[in-house]
Design an enzyme around this catalytic site. Structure first.
Site, PDB file in Angstrom:
ATOM      1  CG  HIS A  38      21.349  -2.112  16.236  1.00  0.00           C
ATOM      2  ND1 HIS A  38      22.346  -2.557  15.388  1.00  0.00           N
ATOM      3  CD2 HIS A  38      20.449  -1.470  15.454  1.00  0.00           C
ATOM      4  CE1 HIS A  38      22.043  -2.196  14.154  1.00  0.00           C
ATOM      5  NE2 HIS A  38      20.894  -1.537  14.162  1.00  0.00           N
ATOM      6  CB  CYS A 108      25.714  -1.912  14.733  1.00  0.00           C
ATOM      7  SG  CYS A 108      25.388  -2.215  16.483  1.00  0.00           S
TER       8      CYS A 108
END
Length: 168
Positions: A38, A108
């Site tokens: 992430h 993301c």
């Protein structure tokens, strides 16, 4: 003529697997993965990221993920905070609406890559952006795809960008 102000741009990298990908990927996928990444962009004293809730921000390291596992110096930008927030608001109404989120194709890391290029002209490291294709290139990844496609990730602890007080 005054030289332009330069603002540092950082990529915060978090391993969502907390080390499990490194240990289990050879068994499950038949190839080594270092992490399930992430990412977010830190600029103008805030951290910006994209998830199933759209574009969000928080103080650096301010989500429940805690501090990043690593920080990459992407470079610096002349883009002011005001212009950057206008840009994010535009992205949040178009390319990066919450409902556009897809774990493999629009996530993301897609957001971080887009924003890094806007701010600095540089992409984020390919070991991050290549992760979905690495997973999907394995039989186990293909078998899990229907389940993984339904997963929506939104790290808790941020405020939605472009909406007052983080309201959805």
């Amino acid at each position: 003529m005054e030289p332009p102000n330069l603002y540092p741009v950082k990529l915060y990298v978090y391993d969502l697997s907390k080390g499990l990908a490194r240990r289990l990927s050879p068994i499950m996928l038949g190839k080594q993965l270092e992490g399930i990444w992430h990412t977010s962009i830190v600029v103008h004293k805030d951290e910006f990221f994209f998830g199933s809730g759209g574009i969000s921000s928080c103080p650096p390291g301010g989500t429940l993920l805690g501090p990043p596992d690593s920080v990459v110096d992407v470079g610096s930008t002349e883009v002011t905070e005001e212009i950057f927030l206008e840009y994010l608001s535009s992205l949040g109404e178009s390319l990066f609406r919450g409902e556009a989120y897809n774990l493999f194709e629009h996530n993301c890391n897609t957001f971080s890559n887009e924003v890094a290029q806007f701010l600095t002209g540089r992409k984020i490291p390919s070991y991050i952006t290549d992760l979905p294709s690495e997973v999907l290139s394995t039989p186990f990844g293909q078998a899990l795809r229907p389940l993984l496609d339904s997963i929506q990730i939104q790290p808790p602890g941020g405020n939605t960008v472009g909406r007052p007080n983080g309201q959805s």
